[in-house]
Design a protein around this motif. Structure first.
Motif, mmCIF file in Angstrom:
data_model
loop_
_atom_site.group_PDB
_atom_site.id
_atom_site.type_symbol
_atom_site.label_atom_id
_atom_site.label_comp_id
_atom_site.label_asym_id
_atom_site.label_seq_id
_atom_site.Cartn_x
_atom_site.Cartn_y
_atom_site.Cartn_z
ATOM 1 N N LEU A 145 0.841 -1.192 0.000
ATOM 2 C CA LEU A 145 0.000 0.000 0.000
ATOM 3 C C LEU A 145 0.880 1.248 0.000
ATOM 4 N N ASN A 146 0.463 2.262 -0.769
ATOM 5 C CA ASN A 146 1.207 3.507 -0.700
ATOM 6 C C ASN A 146 0.811 4.278 0.560
ATOM 7 N N ARG A 147 1.484 5.385 0.799
ATOM 8 C CA ARG A 147 1.277 6.109 2.060
ATOM 9 C C ARG A 147 -0.165 6.575 2.218
ATOM 10 N N ARG A 148 -0.751 7.056 1.128
ATOM 11 C CA ARG A 148 -2.127 7.548 1.198
ATOM 12 C C ARG A 148 -3.112 6.431 1.510
ATOM 13 N N ALA A 149 -2.936 5.284 0.821
ATOM 14 C CA ALA A 149 -3.850 4.157 1.050
ATOM 15 C C ALA A 149 -3.687 3.598 2.459
ATOM 16 N N PHE A 150 -2.446 3.571 2.952
ATOM 17 C CA PHE A 150 -2.242 3.061 4.311
ATOM 18 C C PHE A 150 -2.862 4.014 5.329
ATOM 19 N N ALA A 151 -2.760 5.318 5.087
ATOM 20 C CA ALA A 151 -3.372 6.290 5.996
ATOM 21 C C ALA A 151 -4.886 6.095 6.059
ATOM 22 N N GLN A 152 -5.497 5.778 4.902
ATOM 23 C CA GLN A 152 -6.938 5.537 4.890
ATOM 24 C C GLN A 152 -7.279 4.260 5.645
ATOM 25 N N ALA A 153 -6.461 3.209 5.461
ATOM 26 C CA ALA A 153 -6.684 1.967 6.199
ATOM 27 C C ALA A 153 -6.545 2.181 7.698
ATOM 28 N N LEU A 154 -5.590 3.017 8.074
ATOM 29 C CA LEU A 154 -5.397 3.315 9.493
ATOM 30 C C LEU A 154 -6.577 4.095 10.052
ATOM 31 N N ALA A 155 -7.087 5.070 9.291
ATOM 32 C CA ALA A 155 -8.255 5.831 9.749
ATOM 33 C C ALA A 155 -9.476 4.933 9.896
ATOM 34 N N ASP A 156 -9.650 4.007 8.951
ATOM 35 C CA ASP A 156 -10.775 3.061 9.053
ATOM 36 C C ASP A 156 -10.629 2.177 10.288
ATOM 37 N N ALA A 157 -9.398 1.722 10.559
ATOM 38 C CA ALA A 157 -9.169 0.883 11.730
ATOM 39 C C ALA A 157 -9.413 1.660 13.021
ATOM 40 N N GLY A 164 -9.872 -4.100 17.990
ATOM 41 C CA GLY A 164 -8.535 -3.576 18.154
ATOM 42 C C GLY A 164 -7.589 -3.941 17.026
ATOM 43 N N PHE A 165 -6.441 -3.277 17.026
ATOM 44 C CA PHE A 165 -5.396 -3.577 16.059
ATOM 45 C C PHE A 165 -4.064 -3.126 16.633
ATOM 46 N N ALA A 166 -3.005 -3.549 15.995
ATOM 47 C CA ALA A 166 -1.661 -3.138 16.390
ATOM 48 C C ALA A 166 -0.930 -2.602 15.177
ATOM 49 N N VAL A 173 -6.062 -10.276 6.059
ATOM 50 C CA VAL A 173 -6.680 -9.112 6.697
ATOM 51 C C VAL A 173 -5.653 -8.069 7.128
ATOM 52 N N ASP A 174 -4.383 -8.430 7.157
ATOM 53 C CA ASP A 174 -3.337 -7.483 7.546
ATOM 54 C C ASP A 174 -3.043 -6.532 6.387
ATOM 55 N N ARG A 175 -2.557 -5.341 6.713
ATOM 56 C CA ARG A 175 -2.243 -4.337 5.708
ATOM 57 C C ARG A 175 -0.798 -3.894 5.858
ATOM 58 N N PRO A 193 -5.055 -6.413 12.525
ATOM 59 C CA PRO A 193 -6.264 -6.538 13.354
ATOM 60 C C PRO A 193 -6.063 -7.606 14.432
ATOM 61 N N LEU A 194 -6.619 -7.338 15.629
ATOM 62 C CA LEU A 194 -6.426 -8.229 16.769
ATOM 63 C C LEU A 194 -7.746 -8.860 17.195
ATOM 64 N N ALA A 195 -7.684 -10.111 17.591
ATOM 65 C CA ALA A 195 -8.867 -10.770 18.156
ATOM 66 C C ALA A 195 -9.173 -10.219 19.538
ATOM 67 N N VAL A 196 -8.109 -9.890 20.297
ATOM 68 C CA VAL A 196 -8.242 -9.279 21.623
ATOM 69 C C VAL A 196 -7.625 -7.879 21.541
ATOM 70 N N PRO A 197 -8.398 -6.808 21.774
ATOM 71 C CA PRO A 197 -7.912 -5.449 21.525
ATOM 72 C C PRO A 197 -6.605 -5.090 22.210
ATOM 73 N N ASP A 198 -6.372 -5.534 23.424
ATOM 74 C CA ASP A 198 -5.173 -5.124 24.172
ATOM 75 C C ASP A 198 -4.045 -6.145 24.118
#
Length: 398
Positions: free
Chosen positions: A234-246, A255-257, A296-298, A312-317
């Motif tokens: 993913l380029n920087r813009r697409a990753f930023a959008q994925a991060l905002a969605d997460a 949750g995610f890490a 599912v990972d980006r 993405p995490l099955a357990v948020p923490d």
């Protein structure tokens, strides 16, 4: 529909199929758009022209020869059509089932022609077309059913369902309606309604595949817009959008890490072996890392030799799971040197792992935490994983 001139309808259908074959060949050979599927579709349209017969040109031919030309051409048309659908959808399934149905259908057609029973060849042809049409419906629905809106997916799939249904109805007519054998022996033209219906279904199938090809082009353009051209991460813009969605999903307890990655001593690779070696090193790292990530990972390229993975995490923490993933990625890269012009280039990377902060819309807090751990990994000697165990609060600052 007695007012319709049936030979004219058949000629119009032949003209349409001929023009469609030329159009598909133009797309495939000149414009290089879905070339393999385009060639298959062109062959299918030409086979459909042959399957309709040529009227007076076959006058005086023996009935088995006329039937052989028509029924084998129809079987070939539907076989090519199904192969084109799979190619258009990029199905990974090998065409063994298509070959099996085609082989059995061809043998059965030959046996029916040898038997001299006039009803046998069209019955076999109807059964084979019904089976292949049903397979096309299944392939279309598997390929687009969950990727397009339900009305659009149904609209694109419907012509193939109509093809299978027409074949089933025709088979039932051959078995249940008296007089069909006599009509076949007399080589009567199909009814006007049947000729028009076949023409409409053929045109609808062509339009469906054109729509499918346009969808593929749009998906390809979107893919190129969202991907780094060198590594296909993913380029920087697409990753930023994925991060905002997460981050938005984080509010709902999903949750995610974040795992920041930076290739160690990357400048030395460029200085000692040249920029082509540096490009190859970047591609090699992404291949190794993608192999160790889930669908599912980006994975995104932030710039230069710096990357970030969103897990993405099955357990948020749960920090242990992403830390284990990062360690696996680190070890995989260290164990797989890049073969560059006969030289094994050993590559390593440093990793920083962190959890996000609730209320941080763009994920800046989580990225800063992961980046700080990445710098700590480099300061501690590189080729290691550092994890942000101290989060300094679970929410973003106001």
């Amino acid at each position: 529909m007695d007012f319709l001139d049936i030979p004219t309808v058949l000629k119009a259908s032949a003209l349409f199929n001929g023009m469609a074959a030329l159009a598909w060949l133009t797309l495939a050979q000149l414009l290089r758009i879905a070339p393999r599927a385009g060639r298959l579709m062109a062959a299918a349209h030409l086979a459909r022209v042959v399957s309709q017969g040529c009227g007076d040109c076959m006058a005086g031919w023996p009935l088995p020869l006329r039937q052989a030309l028509s029924e084998f051409a129809l079987l070939a048309c539907v076989l090519l059509l199904l192969l084109a659908v799979r190619r258009m959808l990029r199905s990974r399934q090998r065409p063994r089932d298509i070959a099996w149905i085609g082989g059995v259908g061809g043998v059965a057609l030959g046996a029916g022609l040898i038997s001299g029973v006039a009803l046998a060849p069209p019955l076999v042809s109807a059964a084979a077309v019904a089976a292949l049409g049903s397979m096309a419906v299944r392939e279309m629905w598997r390929g687009i059913g969950d990727r397009l809106s339900r009305p659009v997916a149904i609209g694109i799939t419907l012509p193939f369902a109509a093809l299978a249904l027409m074949a089933l109805v025709h088979g039932a007519e051959l078995l249940l309606v008296p007089g069909w054998e006599a009509r076949i022996r007399e080589d009567q033209l199909p009814s006007a309604a049947r000729a028009v219906l076949w023409f409409v279904v053929t045109a609808a199938i062509t339009l469906s595949l054109i729509a499918l090809m346009i969808w593929r082009l749009i998906m390809r353009i979107q893919h190129l817009m969202h991907r780094d051209p060198l590594t296909l991460a993913l380029n920087r813009r697409a990753f930023a959008q994925a991060l905002a969605d997460a981050q938005a999903q984080l509010q709902r307890g999903r949750g995610f890490a974040l795992v920041m990655m930076d290739i160690d001593h990357f400048k030395q690779v460029n200085d000692q072996h040249g920029h082509p070696a540096g490009d190859a090193a970047l591609q090699h790292c992404v291949r190794v890392w993608q192999a160790g990530l889930r669908d599912v990972d980006r994975l995104g390229r932030l710039g230069g030799e710096e990357f970030c993975a969103l897990l993405p995490l099955a357990v948020p923490d749960d920090l242990a799971a992403p830390a284990a993933v990062a360690e696996r990625l680190r070890a995989s890269l260290a164990a797989q040197p890049l073969d560059w012009q006969g030289t094994a280039l050993r590559l390593t990377a440093s990793f920083g792992v962190a959890l996000p902060a609730v209320g941080d819309g763009q994920g800046e807090v989580g990225m800063a935490r992961a980046d700080a751990e990445l710098y700590r990994a480099k300061a501690d000697g590189r080729n290691r994983v550092c994890v942000a165990t101290h989060l300094d609060g679970r929410t973003a600052p106001p």
